[in-house]
Scaffold this active site. Sequence first.
Site, PDB file in Angstrom:
ATOM      1  N   ASP A  11       0.856  -1.192   0.000  1.00 52.57           N
ATOM      2  CA  ASP A  11       0.000   0.000   0.000  1.00 52.57           C
ATOM      3  C   ASP A  11       0.890   1.239   0.000  1.00 52.57           C
ATOM      4  O   ASP A  11       2.076   1.170   0.327  1.00 52.57           O
ATOM      5  CB  ASP A  11      -0.922   0.015   1.223  1.00 52.57           C
ATOM      6  CG  ASP A  11      -1.837   1.229   1.217  1.00 52.57           C
ATOM      7  OD1 ASP A  11      -2.371   1.562   0.145  1.00 52.57           O
ATOM      8  OD2 ASP A  11      -1.989   1.875   2.265  1.00 52.57           O
ATOM      9  N   SER A  12       0.288   2.386  -0.318  1.00 53.57           N
ATOM     10  CA  SER A  12       1.035   3.636  -0.280  1.00 53.57           C
ATOM     11  C   SER A  12       1.430   3.999   1.156  1.00 53.57           C
ATOM     12  O   SER A  12       2.337   4.788   1.360  1.00 53.57           O
ATOM     13  CB  SER A  12       0.181   4.753  -0.873  1.00 53.57           C
ATOM     14  OG  SER A  12      -1.070   4.798  -0.211  1.00 53.57           O
ATOM     15  N   CYS A  74      -3.690  -1.079  -2.236  1.00 54.41           N
ATOM     16  CA  CYS A  74      -3.959   0.334  -2.532  1.00 54.41           C
ATOM     17  C   CYS A  74      -4.891   0.450  -3.741  1.00 54.41           C
ATOM     18  O   CYS A  74      -4.590  -0.048  -4.830  1.00 54.41           O
ATOM     19  CB  CYS A  74      -2.630   1.022  -2.834  1.00 54.41           C
ATOM     20  SG  CYS A  74      -2.792   2.755  -3.228  1.00 54.41           S
ATOM     21  N   GLU A 153      -5.994   9.623   9.146  1.00 49.03           N
ATOM     22  CA  GLU A 153      -4.626   9.560   9.660  1.00 49.03           C
ATOM     23  C   GLU A 153      -4.448  10.386  10.928  1.00 49.03           C
ATOM     24  O   GLU A 153      -3.594  10.101  11.749  1.00 49.03           O
ATOM     25  CB  GLU A 153      -3.645   9.987   8.566  1.00 49.03           C
ATOM     26  CG  GLU A 153      -3.736   9.026   7.401  1.00 49.03           C
ATOM     27  CD  GLU A 153      -2.437   8.739   6.703  1.00 49.03           C
ATOM     28  OE1 GLU A 153      -1.586   9.628   6.685  1.00 49.03           O
ATOM     29  OE2 GLU A 153      -2.304   7.620   6.162  1.00 49.03           O
ATOM     30  N   CYS A 185     -11.120   3.059  -1.083  1.00 50.29           N
ATOM     31  CA  CYS A 185      -9.858   3.589  -0.568  1.00 50.29           C
ATOM     32  C   CYS A 185      -9.567   2.852   0.734  1.00 50.29           C
ATOM     33  O   CYS A 185     -10.484   2.598   1.524  1.00 50.29           O
ATOM     34  CB  CYS A 185      -9.986   5.095  -0.328  1.00 50.29           C
ATOM     35  SG  CYS A 185      -8.563   5.801   0.508  1.00 50.29           S
ATOM     36  N   HIS A 187      -8.417   3.667   3.481  1.00 51.57           N
ATOM     37  CA  HIS A 187      -8.678   4.318   4.770  1.00 51.57           C
ATOM     38  C   HIS A 187     -10.154   4.357   5.169  1.00 51.57           C
ATOM     39  O   HIS A 187     -10.486   4.571   6.319  1.00 51.57           O
ATOM     40  CB  HIS A 187      -8.176   5.762   4.741  1.00 51.57           C
ATOM     41  CG  HIS A 187      -6.687   5.888   4.716  1.00 51.57           C
ATOM     42  ND1 HIS A 187      -5.906   5.314   3.737  1.00 51.57           N
ATOM     43  CD2 HIS A 187      -5.834   6.525   5.548  1.00 51.57           C
ATOM     44  CE1 HIS A 187      -4.648   5.608   3.967  1.00 51.57           C
ATOM     45  NE2 HIS A 187      -4.569   6.337   5.056  1.00 51.57           N
TER      46      HIS A 187
HETATM   47  N1  DGL Z   1      -3.973   3.818  -0.251  1.00 48.21           N
HETATM   48  C1  DGL Z   1      -4.671   4.830  -1.016  1.00 48.21           C
HETATM   49  C2  DGL Z   1      -5.871   4.186  -1.730  1.00 48.21           C
HETATM   50  O1  DGL Z   1      -6.387   3.166  -1.331  1.00 48.21           O
HETATM   51  C3  DGL Z   1      -5.129   5.974  -0.128  1.00 48.21           C
HETATM   52  C4  DGL Z   1      -4.008   6.826   0.390  1.00 48.21           C
HETATM   53  C5  DGL Z   1      -3.234   7.531  -0.703  1.00 48.21           C
HETATM   54  O2  DGL Z   1      -3.742   8.468  -1.345  1.00 48.21           O
HETATM   55  O3  DGL Z   1      -2.087   7.122  -0.923  1.00 48.21           O
HETATM   56  O4  DGL Z   1      -6.306   4.718  -2.722  1.00 48.21           O
END
Ligand code: DGL
Length: 267
Positions: A11-12, A74, A153, A185, A187
Amino acid sequence: MNERSPIGVFDSGLGGLTVFKVLARRMPEESLIYFGDTAHVPYGSKSPEAIARFSSEVARFLAGRGIKLLVVACNTSSAWALPAIRKAAKVPVIGVIEPGARGALGVSRGGRVGIIGTEATVKSGAYEKAIKALSKGARTASAACPLFVPLVEEGWWSGEVVESVARKYLAPLKKARVDAVILGCTHYPYLKPVLARVLGPRVRLVDSAEETARETEMILRDLGLRAPRGARGRREFYASDAPERFKRLARRMLGPGVSRVRMHRFD
Ligand code: DGL
């Protein structure tokens, strides 16, 4: 590479731990390596080229750790970078878009599906394409919700501010009378109670983590790559920046089992 090799999860940042958690619960015998690209987060506001470049670097790194399969937790990477990731990883790759689309069509009664995600994910139209490929008659509406990631976050998972932001973002979906909404997403599962309240009881929320974990299990079984029953899977964590912060927050999400977070920097 064999059945005891680890599964890579990428993931990012921290958000993909929602997917990691489900994988660990469903398949305790599998070893998992998680990579959070904390040096480059957020991906959601980056260009497609940057998203593909960062994602491929992570995929190459995980391939070097001998993974047998890669789960791209992600949504933004899944939407924009799967071909580049597949080329770099050289192992089967699972993104979250198709499992999420399938999950939504499974619970939607009228075939009117809402999608919420980062700006990049919504712009890609990837969920719409996946939904239309599975059901031609389905209708979709989408909304980018860029403020949700920083709110989560910061630990603001409920309360007045989150609720009023959610009302604003979700208004077009309510107007389109969707009956299921994909949390597109990593989050957003943290905001489920607020989103459910704002959308009302007739709208089903779809979190692709369960569906993605089910697909991972199935593919490994088909490939004859499931870890032996009774094995004890290892858990490893990497971050590309600020590993101590990552560890603190990961422990909040997964518990004290997160004992070490290694740093890997891309030069
Ligand atoms: N992990 C990203 C997603 O699921 C969200 C956070 C980001 O923008 O990096 O799209």
